[in-house]
Design a protein around this motif. Structure first.
Motif, PDB file in Angstrom:
ATOM      1  N   PHE A  80    -111.672 -32.149  13.263  1.00 14.03           N
ATOM      2  CA  PHE A  80    -112.075 -31.486  14.082  1.00 14.03           C
ATOM      3  C   PHE A  80    -113.714 -31.838  15.155  1.00 14.03           C
ATOM      4  N   TYR A  82    -117.895 -30.948  16.791  1.00 13.70           N
ATOM      5  CA  TYR A  82    -118.683 -30.318  16.741  1.00 13.70           C
ATOM      6  C   TYR A  82    -119.843 -30.134  17.149  1.00 13.70           C
ATOM      7  N   ASP A  86    -120.021 -25.265  18.629  1.00 14.21           N
ATOM      8  CA  ASP A  86    -118.682 -24.108  17.747  1.00 14.21           C
ATOM      9  C   ASP A  86    -118.185 -24.981  17.405  1.00 14.21           C
ATOM     10  N   GLN A  88    -114.269 -26.576  16.406  1.00 12.30           N
ATOM     11  CA  GLN A  88    -112.877 -26.732  17.639  1.00 12.30           C
ATOM     12  C   GLN A  88    -112.272 -27.797  17.040  1.00 12.30           C
ATOM     13  N   ASN A  89    -110.937 -27.882  16.733  1.00 11.98           N
ATOM     14  CA  ASN A  89    -109.892 -28.097  16.017  1.00 11.98           C
ATOM     15  C   ASN A  89    -108.881 -29.100  17.223  1.00 11.98           C
ATOM     16  N   TYR A  90    -109.093 -30.826  17.242  1.00 12.57           N
ATOM     17  CA  TYR A  90    -109.035 -31.018  18.376  1.00 12.57           C
ATOM     18  C   TYR A  90    -107.686 -31.954  17.357  1.00 12.57           C
TER      19      TYR A  90
END
Length: 329
Positions: A80, A82, A86, A88-90
């Motif tokens: 993740f 940040y 927000d 965000q799962n990448y």
């Protein structure tokens, strides 16, 4: 054997924070947690830009390795970021590793995300820009026996619109490491049809979206380590074409040479980058950067960097600076 397999598994997460905390290691199951936080005082090349506090990096990474036999591991990872507010799962991938290498599928970084030799933090002109170096539907294979290494990855969207295939081949001997990256992307940035609301009669207005770009290129890289000295050089080319008309929009050559010298826990680095766009007498960039890094702890480093760029076409400032602190665990 298990240590070798785990090392191969970690290769699939290039670009993520280094593993730092072992959460569990028993019954053939190993789980590691790692993270990074990096904040800077930043004043870049932007015209009329002011100094600001900038959050540069924030990552949280979880890796798991499960030994299913003496010669085969199941691996998985999720990550993740940040930098913004927000989360965000990448990365979210699974796969297998063994003496054959590591095979993973899922949301992950492409091989080309590793490309580049830059020793700058922010004020280098940048490495070869392959535009998109991650995806949600990526299949990736990585092999590394210590001397020879190779890798390939492929990304395909659900509707088979955007496709990317890239790879790497490299060789190490002594302090020398030479590799080449290749990249071929089709319809990158494709938007398809766009709903633009309704007309006076209430009928939907659908117009064509962005057709996307076809992007192809390569980057040849070499590094040589000799005690406290590290030297590196690269040359790359990348071409951007409109996917619908095939008109070449940019055709860039990028050269870089840099070096660093480490004294105890202090590293001094200096680099030069030249970029040339060969389309319609395009832009030319000459860029020099220098930085000093102090390793305060194996997990903590502080740095200061100065940069100069003569990119007049984009009306950028000549000079910039950045000071930052990075903490890993």
């Amino acid at each position: 054997m298990k240590k070798t397999l785990l090392a191969l598994a970690v290769l699939t997460a290039a670009g993520s924070a280094n593993a730092g905390i072992n959460l569990y290691d028993a019954n053939g199951v190993k789980v590691d947690l790692s993270g990074v936080a990096e904040v800077q005082l930043y004043d870049g090349f932007e015209k009329h830009g002011d100094s600001t506090i900038r959050i540069d990096d924030g990552d949280l990474v979880l890796h798991a390795t499960v030994a299913v036999s003496d010669n085969l591991n199941v691996v998985s990872g999720t990550a993740f970021k940040y930098e913004d507010r927000d989360l965000q799962n990448y990365e979210l991938w699974t796969g297998f590793s063994g003496e054959f290498g590591t095979i993973t599928i899922g949301r992950q970084l492409l091989i080309s995300d590793d490309s580049g030799i830059g020793k700058d933090y922010e004020l280098g002109a940048g490495q070869i820009d392959f535009a998109q170096t991650e995806g949600d539907r990526v299949a990736k294979y990585v092999y590394d026996n210590g001397t020879f290494y190779t890798a390939v990855s492929h990304e395909m969207d659900t509707d088979h619109s955007t496709t990317i295939t890239d790879g790497r081949v490299g060789f190490r001997t002594g302090g020398l490491d030479v590799r080449v990256y290749g990249y071929d992307g089709k319809r990158i940035g494709l938007k398809g049809l766009v709903d633009s609301g309704s007309d006076a009669n209430g009928n939907p207005i659908i117009i064509p979206g962005k057709a996307g770009e076809d992007i192809s290129g390569y980057n040849l890289e070499a590094e040589y380590a000799m005690g406290a000295i590290n030297l590196a050089a690269s040359f790359g080319q990348v071409k951007y074409q409109a996917a619908d008309t095939k008109v070449t929009q940019k055709n860039i050559d990028l050269y870089e040479i840099n070096g660093s010298y480490t004294i105890d826990k202090t590293t001094l680095a200096l680099g030069y980058v030249r970029g040339e766009d060969k389309v319609d007498n395009g832009n030319v960039i000459n860029n020099v950067y220098a930085n000093v890094t102090q390793q305060l702890h194996s997990n903590v480093r502080a740095y200061v960097e100065l940069g100069y760029s003569d990119d007049k076409k984009d009306e950028l400032e000549d000079f910039g600076y950045v000071a930052g602190l990075e903490v890993k665990f």
